[in-house]
Design an enzyme around this catalytic site. Structure first.
Site: not given
Ligand code: PLP
Length: 368
Positions: A48, A258
């Site tokens: 994702k 800054y």
């Molecule tokens: C993002 C997500 C993962 C992966 O989690 P990590 O901590 O990045 O390994 C797995 N399951 C769900 C439902 C998620 O939203």
């Protein structure tokens, strides 16, 4: 004296000021390591958010070649991108089913992760889908008490996966982990014979090994540390380098950046490098906050940021490094300074560092 540091790639355009190198071989090694750790449980990949900022398409292609065939994305658009990479891959969409979205998911052959009885009803027998139960996040997912209703509801089209998600798997001693494992076992009893999935990256490393049928790592694939209390078992996947645009020397009493938040207490040599918050370097990596500032490797040595991170620049204190000169490359992320290290010095988490990697970097994929 150190040789001037150069990114370990063949050719570099002279005009580039910042370079992000993604090591696809290290990525696939991380996937294999996770897959071995949870074998015989199958290991999927969470890609994702553009594969946590690293690039969905190259990441997915590398993982497919390594033998991974199940992927999780958040949105339908990400799912369609994943489908364009592979016609055969199994692709789950974590956001579930927006009202009216079923035909589009179906057309792309995507599997929604259904999060409510309403979503189950809308999907009805439109094809394979997962059911997600919320065992403590209170974010998305069916309530544990809805397991019976969900099982009856979806009998015509049994789910191909039931899943839940840990609240704090990165803290192995948190009693919530055992409670969630127990709650999920009660839910699974309503779905005999249906594969189950509970573990994200950190879940894979829990001592009780609640791996079930399918693991869903994301962060650890990309080199993040799934066991924050211990050394990182994963390989670094990213190298982020930026060029020194200019060096200068200032006297004690002169300020940097800054709002003049940093003042030299001695004669100081500075190097201005070509990456800033517009590139995803957090403003929280600046000096003068409640923690030490972030550092970058200059000719192999850590040098701190001084003053505030600007949009396009940060300034490093390179006193005592006369070899650091205009045009040299410094390393912001890599084997030595990992995403978790930068995050700790910026008051954030490595996940945010990854997913905010800027769009302006020249990107190189190696090891594919
Ligand atoms: C993002 C997500 C993962 C992966 O989690 P990590 O901590 O990045 O390994 C797995 N399951 C769900 C439902 C998620 O939203």
């Amino acid at each position: 004296m150190h040789a001037p540091s150069m990114p370990a790639i063949d050719r570099i355009e002279l005009s580039e000021t910042a370079l992000l190198t993604v090591d696809l071989f290290a990525l696939t090694q991380n996937w294999r390591r996770l897959a071995e750790r949870c074998a015989p449980t199958e290991c999927a990949a969470v890609v994702k958010a553009n594969a946590y900022g690293l690039g969905l398409e190259p990441v997915m292609r590398a993982l497919l070649a390594a033998g991974c065939d199940t992927f999780f994305v958040a949105t339908v658009v990400e799912g369609e991108r994943a489908r364009a990479v592979s016609k055969e891959a199994i692709v789950y969409v974590l956001d579930g089913l927006a009202p009216g979205a079923a035909p589009r998911l179906k057309a792309a052959g995507l599997r929604p992760v259904l999060n409510s009885l309403a979503e189950i009803g809308e999907w009805s027998d439109a094809g394979a889908a997962a059911l997600h139960f919320d065992t403590g996040m209170n974010r998305l997912g069916l309530a544990p008490g809805e397991a019976g209703a969900a099982a009856a509801f979806s009998r015509g089209a049994a789910p191909c996966l039931v899943m839940s998600h840990f609240v704090s798997a990165q803290s192995p001693n948190d009693p919530r982990n055992a409670r969630q494992i127990e709650a999920f076992a009660a839910i699974r009893a309503h779905f005999p014979g249906v594969p189950a999935s509970l573990c994200n990256s950190s879940g894979i490393f829990l001592r009780s090994k609640p791996h079930l049928d399918l693991a869903r790592p994301g962060y650890a694939l990309y080199g993040g540390n799934p066991t924050p209390a211990q050394p990182n078992p994963m390989r670094a996947v990213l190298r982020l380098e930026a060029r020194i645009l200019a060096t200068r020397e200032i006297d004690a009493g002169e300020c940097v950046g800054y709002d003049a938040t940093w003042t030299a207490t001695r004669r100081t040599r500075l190097a201005t490098i070509g990456a800033g918050y517009a590139d995803g370097l957090p403003i929280g990596a600046s000096s003068g906050l409640s923690r030490p500032p972030a550092e970058a490797l200059v000719a192999g040595r850590r040098r701190p940021i001084v003053g505030r991170v600007s949009m396009d620049f940060v300034v490093l204190d390179v006193t005592g490094a006369p070899e650091a000169k205009r045009g040299d490359w410094v390393e912001i992320l890599g084997e030595e300074i990992g995403v978790d290290d930068l995050a700790a010095r910026a008051g954030t988490i490595g996940y945010e560092i990854l997913t905010r990697l800027g769009g302006r970097y020249a990107r190189r994929y190696v090891g594919g």
